[in-house]
Design a protein around this motif. Structure first.
Motif, short mmCIF file in Angstrom:
data_model
loop_
_atom_site.label_atom_id
_atom_site.label_comp_id
_atom_site.label_asym_id
_atom_site.label_seq_id
_atom_site.Cartn_x
_atom_site.Cartn_y
_atom_site.Cartn_z
N UNK A 180 0.81 -1.22 0.00
CA UNK A 180 0.00 0.00 0.00
C UNK A 180 0.85 1.27 0.00
N UNK A 181 2.07 1.17 0.39
CA UNK A 181 2.93 2.33 0.51
C UNK A 181 3.73 2.55 -0.76
N UNK A 182 4.23 3.75 -0.91
CA UNK A 182 5.03 4.10 -2.08
C UNK A 182 6.47 3.64 -1.86
N UNK A 183 6.65 2.34 -1.83
CA UNK A 183 7.98 1.77 -1.65
C UNK A 183 8.45 1.31 -3.01
N UNK A 184 9.41 2.04 -3.56
CA UNK A 184 9.85 1.64 -4.89
C UNK A 184 10.87 0.51 -4.81
N UNK A 185 10.99 -0.18 -5.91
CA UNK A 185 11.86 -1.36 -5.96
C UNK A 185 13.31 -1.04 -5.61
N UNK A 186 13.76 0.13 -6.01
CA UNK A 186 15.15 0.51 -5.74
C UNK A 186 15.40 0.63 -4.23
N UNK A 187 14.47 1.23 -3.51
CA UNK A 187 14.61 1.35 -2.04
C UNK A 187 14.62 -0.03 -1.41
N UNK A 188 13.72 -0.89 -1.83
CA UNK A 188 13.64 -2.23 -1.26
C UNK A 188 14.91 -3.00 -1.57
N UNK A 189 15.35 -2.94 -2.81
CA UNK A 189 16.56 -3.66 -3.20
C UNK A 189 17.76 -3.18 -2.38
N UNK A 190 17.85 -1.88 -2.20
CA UNK A 190 18.97 -1.32 -1.43
C UNK A 190 18.91 -1.79 0.03
N UNK A 191 17.71 -1.76 0.62
CA UNK A 191 17.57 -2.14 2.04
C UNK A 191 17.68 -3.65 2.21
N UNK A 192 17.44 -4.40 1.17
CA UNK A 192 17.52 -5.86 1.25
C UNK A 192 18.96 -6.34 1.43
N UNK A 193 19.93 -5.46 1.18
CA UNK A 193 21.33 -5.79 1.47
C UNK A 193 21.46 -5.79 2.99
N UNK A 194 21.56 -6.96 3.58
CA UNK A 194 21.50 -7.11 5.03
C UNK A 194 22.67 -6.42 5.73
N UNK A 195 22.35 -5.84 6.88
CA UNK A 195 23.38 -5.29 7.76
C UNK A 195 24.12 -6.47 8.39
N UNK A 196 25.34 -6.24 8.87
CA UNK A 196 26.11 -7.36 9.45
C UNK A 196 25.35 -8.14 10.53
N UNK A 197 24.65 -7.42 11.41
CA UNK A 197 23.92 -8.11 12.47
C UNK A 197 22.72 -8.88 11.93
N UNK A 198 22.11 -8.37 10.85
CA UNK A 198 21.01 -9.09 10.22
C UNK A 198 21.52 -10.33 9.50
N UNK A 199 22.67 -10.17 8.87
CA UNK A 199 23.28 -11.30 8.17
C UNK A 199 23.64 -12.41 9.16
N UNK A 200 24.16 -12.02 10.33
CA UNK A 200 24.52 -13.00 11.35
C UNK A 200 23.28 -13.75 11.86
N UNK A 201 22.16 -13.03 11.98
CA UNK A 201 20.93 -13.63 12.45
C UNK A 201 20.24 -14.44 11.36
N UNK A 202 20.51 -14.05 10.11
CA UNK A 202 19.90 -14.74 8.98
C UNK A 202 18.55 -14.15 8.62
N UNK A 203 18.14 -14.37 7.40
CA UNK A 203 16.85 -13.90 6.93
C UNK A 203 16.36 -14.85 5.85
N UNK A 204 15.14 -15.33 6.00
CA UNK A 204 14.56 -16.22 5.00
C UNK A 204 14.21 -15.47 3.72
N UNK A 205 13.87 -14.19 3.86
CA UNK A 205 13.44 -13.41 2.70
C UNK A 205 13.86 -11.95 2.90
#
Length: 65
Positions: free
Chosen positions: A9-34
């Motif tokens: 529903x929000x104006x979230x463009x693909x570029x913003x999502x793609x950029x944020x999908x690059x996990x931060x080190x702590x997120x990478x350590x915790x893992x992410x299914x998606x």
């Protein structure tokens, strides 16, 4: 309290999502299914808080009084 809006529903463009999908080190350590879905949810929450800044500040336990 307002229900969080669906990321679609929000104006979230693909570029913003793609950029944020690059996990931060702590997120990478915790893992992410998606990472892309996680990024969309994080951005949706951020946009919601930005749109409702005053209300969010009153609701937040992290905002100094």
């Amino acid at each position: 309290m307002t229900e969080p809006r669906d990321p679609a529903e929000l104006a979230i463009d693909d570029e913003r999502v793609e950029s944020r999908a690059q996990l931060l080190p702590e997120e990478e350590a915790a893992g992410s299914d998606d990472p892309t879905a996680q990024a969309a949810a994080i951005l949706a929450d951020s946009d919601e808080r930005t749109e409702r800044r005053e209300e969010t500040m009153r609701e937040s336990h992290q905002t100094p009084q």
